[in-house]
Design an enzyme around this catalytic site. Structure first.
Site, mmCIF file in Angstrom:
data_model
loop_
_atom_site.group_PDB
_atom_site.id
_atom_site.type_symbol
_atom_site.label_atom_id
_atom_site.label_comp_id
_atom_site.label_asym_id
_atom_site.label_seq_id
_atom_site.Cartn_x
_atom_site.Cartn_y
_atom_site.Cartn_z
ATOM 1 N N PRO A 161 0.797 -0.963 -0.431
ATOM 2 C CG PRO A 161 0.004 -1.381 2.317
ATOM 3 C CD PRO A 161 0.597 -2.396 1.287
ATOM 4 C CD GLU A 221 0.446 -4.806 10.631
ATOM 5 O OE1 GLU A 221 1.347 -3.505 10.487
ATOM 6 O OE2 GLU A 221 0.423 -4.837 10.635
ATOM 7 N NE ARG A 227 -8.289 -6.622 -19.668
ATOM 8 C CZ ARG A 227 -8.690 -5.048 -20.794
ATOM 9 N NH1 ARG A 227 -7.372 -4.030 -20.406
ATOM 10 N NH2 ARG A 227 -9.893 -5.387 -21.558
ATOM 11 C CG ASP A 260 -10.969 -2.602 -22.728
ATOM 12 O OD1 ASP A 260 -12.706 -2.039 -22.495
ATOM 13 O OD2 ASP A 260 -10.747 -3.600 -22.290
#
Ligand code: ADE
Length: 237
Positions: A97, A124, A163, A178
């Protein structure tokens, strides 16, 4: 493209990589030359590389605090062993993150690499020293929220990259148009309709039935722009 995944939970990947389009992407029958599929997946359990006699890979955090931290040794040894399994240079990626946010331009860039080596952290996190020693390593986040580990984020990245590889979608144009993609000027996609022409009293926009491709293109561009203005004005800046 070879994709290595280093994780403490390889079993989390098997159904995702073994289903649908991600499965087909790794199917030798897909490739033009019948030899190399568009991608190949190689799962490695970091725990197999620990030198700890109880197979432990994590310890409490120095300085205190909740949760466990994955130790340097098993991560370092796993990366060295996996890197040596193929001569292609591996671009190292850590799912965290704290990383830069994954975007379609970043996905497009990664899809051109011959080999990705993705580390999925858990608990963690991973001891910062091994992250530093593995430089250059790209730290990537899939968004501003916290998951229990980097496994789902790694699958998200793999799906987005695979993809875009040649032959995977069958219809190359579809990825190009897209949302967020170059063919859509990096805006949101326009709405789509199919049969029947009337459903529950709701009609398909007349223009889509006109057969006038230039007009349809123009209408779709306007829809795309309008949706982006309403839902994601930040994309227009
Ligand atoms: N690990 C936990 N949360 C994450 C996120 N949002 N992106 C990447 N890795 C993560």
């Amino acid at each position: 493209m070879r994709i290595d995944i280093l994780t403490l939970f390889p079993e989390m990947f098997t159904s995702v990589l073994g289903s649908s389009i991600l499965k087909r992407a790794a199917d030798p029958a897909l490739s033009a030359d019948g030899q190399s599929p568009s991608v190949s997946y190689h799962l490695t359990d970091i725990r197999n590389y620990t030198t700890n006699k109880h197979q432990k890979v994590d310890r409490p955090s120095f300085g205190g605090g909740p949760g466990m931290v994955i130790q340097c040794q098993p991560v370092w040894d796993a990366v060295q062993a996996v890197t040596a399994m193929d001569p292609r240079p591996a671009s190292r990626i850590l799912m965290t993150p704290q990383g830069e946010t994954l975007t379609q331009p970043l996905v497009e860039e990664l899809a051109t690499h011959p080999r990705l080596l993705i580390i999925a952290g858990h608990y963690e996190g991973i001891d910062e020293r091994v992250i530093q020693r593995l430089a250059p390593m790209r730290e990537i986040s899939i968004g501003d929220y916290v998951l229990t580990g980097g496994e789902l984020p790694a699958m998200v990245l793999i799906d987005a990259v695979a993809r875009l590889r040649p032959g995977v979608l069958g219809h190359e144009e579809s990825a190009h148009h897209d949302s967020f993609s170059p063919g859509a000027q990096r805006l949101l996609d326009h709405p789509h309709y199919t049969r029947p022409r009337v459903w529950e009293g709701m009609e398909v926009p007349e223009i889509l039935l006109s057969g006038d491709h230039a007009k349809i293109e123009k209408w779709r561009r306007e829809q795309s722009l309008e949706r982006t203005r309403q839902r994601r004005p930040d994309l227009l800046k």
